[in-house]
Design an enzyme around this catalytic site. Structure first.
Site, PDB file in Angstrom:
ATOM      1  N   ASP A  67       0.814  -1.210   0.000  1.00  0.00           N
ATOM      2  CA  ASP A  67       0.000   0.000   0.000  1.00  0.00           C
ATOM      3  C   ASP A  67       0.853   1.268   0.000  1.00  0.00           C
ATOM      4  OD1 ASP A  67       1.003  -0.271   2.572  1.00  0.00           O
ATOM      5  OD2 ASP A  67      -0.928  -0.731   3.479  1.00  0.00           O
ATOM      6  N   ASN A 136      -6.737  -2.300  14.690  1.00  0.00           N
ATOM      7  CA  ASN A 136      -8.150  -2.600  14.434  1.00  0.00           C
ATOM      8  C   ASN A 136      -8.308  -3.830  13.533  1.00  0.00           C
ATOM      9  OD1 ASN A 136      -7.310  -1.633  11.988  1.00  0.00           O
ATOM     10  ND2 ASN A 136      -8.770   0.059  11.868  1.00  0.00           N
ATOM     11  N   HIS A 138      -6.639  -4.326  10.679  1.00  0.00           N
ATOM     12  CA  HIS A 138      -6.452  -4.113   9.232  1.00  0.00           C
ATOM     13  C   HIS A 138      -5.199  -4.833   8.736  1.00  0.00           C
ATOM     14  CE1 HIS A 138      -4.200  -0.024   9.890  1.00  0.00           C
ATOM     15  NE2 HIS A 138      -3.313  -0.937   9.589  1.00  0.00           N
ATOM     16  N   GLU A 143      -9.418  -1.742   5.959  1.00  0.00           N
ATOM     17  CA  GLU A 143      -9.974  -1.392   7.265  1.00  0.00           C
ATOM     18  C   GLU A 143     -11.215  -2.243   7.537  1.00  0.00           C
ATOM     19  OE1 GLU A 143      -8.195   0.378   9.075  1.00  0.00           O
ATOM     20  OE2 GLU A 143      -7.533   2.276   8.203  1.00  0.00           O
TER      21      GLU A 143
HETATM   22  C1  GLP Z   1       0.049   0.266   8.640  1.00  0.00           C
HETATM   23  C2  GLP Z   1       0.128  -0.539   7.348  1.00  0.00           C
HETATM   24  C3  GLP Z   1      -0.020  -1.999   7.617  1.00  0.00           C
HETATM   25  C4  GLP Z   1       0.646  -2.342   8.933  1.00  0.00           C
HETATM   26  C5  GLP Z   1      -0.115  -1.718  10.059  1.00  0.00           C
HETATM   27  C6  GLP Z   1       0.489  -1.938  11.436  1.00  0.00           C
HETATM   28  O1  GLP Z   1      -0.481   1.484   8.563  1.00  0.00           O
HETATM   29  N1  GLP Z   1      -0.662  -0.137   6.247  1.00  0.00           N
HETATM   30  O2  GLP Z   1       0.528  -2.711   6.521  1.00  0.00           O
HETATM   31  O3  GLP Z   1       0.683  -3.726   9.119  1.00  0.00           O
HETATM   32  O4  GLP Z   1      -0.396  -0.385   9.810  1.00  0.00           O
HETATM   33  O5  GLP Z   1       1.573  -1.105  11.634  1.00  0.00           O
HETATM   34  P1  GLP Z   1       2.589  -1.253  12.827  1.00  0.00           P
HETATM   35  O6  GLP Z   1       3.485  -2.379  12.485  1.00  0.00           O
HETATM   36  O7  GLP Z   1       3.306   0.063  12.852  1.00  0.00           O
HETATM   37  O8  GLP Z   1       1.797  -1.496  14.056  1.00  0.00           O
END
Ligand code: GLP
Length: 242
Positions: A67, A136, A138, A143
């Site tokens: 993404d 959450n 995702h 989402e």
């Molecule tokens: C992000 C990404 C995800 C990621 C998630 C968790 O915003 N789009 O691919 O897995 O949030 O992030 P973190 O590893 O910083 O908790």
């Protein structure tokens, strides 16, 4: 689902890097799906180490990131382009034309995402996708409520995601992203999910051991035939003892 529970974040990073390194060893032209976020930072550092030790060669590897924010200039230090440069791409020998990251500047985002899907199809699909998980539930930027069949496309970020990633929702903070869909994600031949820290313990358990529901997008991973999950002790805090 194969679950690997390790003690520390460093262990998680090392085990993940070794699994990916082994996969590249077995298939040097591996199509590798990649995440961003805090979780994979140590994994990328460990992968760079393996590269420096001559244990991994990225010269034939093809990468597809999950993404990118939208709108977002790739030169913006908050972009996932910048993240990938900093943590992986400027340190290893992946050829530039093997790197794919959704274009946060695309004037026609739907069209750019459709083209991303075509590029992925032309590359033969993802062999191994590494994922993190949001608080959450995702995955990528799918989402809660995201459909099981979703393809790469523009998505609206949840308020809590903007808060978690930017600290606040304000001017200059993107409210959208371009993300692989859950359908795209589930077509990967193998998936490696990384979760670290006690703040991920509850969502990890809900996603992987609870009901499969769009309310928790990561729960769709339970449908995948080749899912490996690596949890550190914090993230495994609510995992049933084996
Ligand atoms: C992000 C990404 C995800 C990621 C998630 C968790 O915003 N789009 O691919 O897995 O949030 O992030 P973190 O590893 O910083 O908790």
């Amino acid at each position: 689902m194969r679950t690997i529970i390790v003690d520390t974040y460093e262990d998680l990073s090392l085990v993940a890097a070794r699994l990916v390194g082994d996969a590249i060893g077995e298939k040097p032209d591996l199509v590798l799906g990649l995440p961003t976020g805090r979780t994979p930072v140590g994994f990328y550092a460990a992968l760079v180490q393996l590269y420096r030790q001559g244990r991994v060669d990225f010269s034939r590897v093809v990468t597809f990131n999950l993404d990118e924010y939208y709108p977002m200039d790739p030169r913006d230090p908050r972009s996932f382009h910048a993240f990938m440069q900093k943590h992986l791409l400027e340190h290893v020998n992946v050829p530039w034309d093997h790197v794919h990251i959704p274009d946060g500047r695309a004037p026609e985002p739907e069209q750019a995402c459709a083209e991303y899907e075509h590029q992925l199809a032309r590359a033969g699909g993802i062999d191994l996708l590494v994922l993190g998980i949001g608080h959450n539930g995702h995955i990528g930027f799918n989402e809660p409520g995201a459909p099981r069949q979703g393809r790469t496309g523009p998505v609206r970020l949840a308020h809590e995601t903007i808060q978690a990633n930017f600290g606040s929702v304000g001017p200059g903070v993107p409210r959208f992203a371009l993300s692989m869909g859950i359908g795209t994600i589930l077509e990967s031949r193998k998936i490696l999910l990384l979760a670290s820290g006690q703040d991920k313990a509850s969502i990890t358990r809900r996603a992987l051991l609870g009901p499969v529901t769009p309310d928790v997008p990561a729960s769709f991973l339970q449908l995948h035939p080749s899912l490996t999950v690596i949890l550190d002790r914090g993230a495994a805090a609510y995992w049933p003892a084996s």
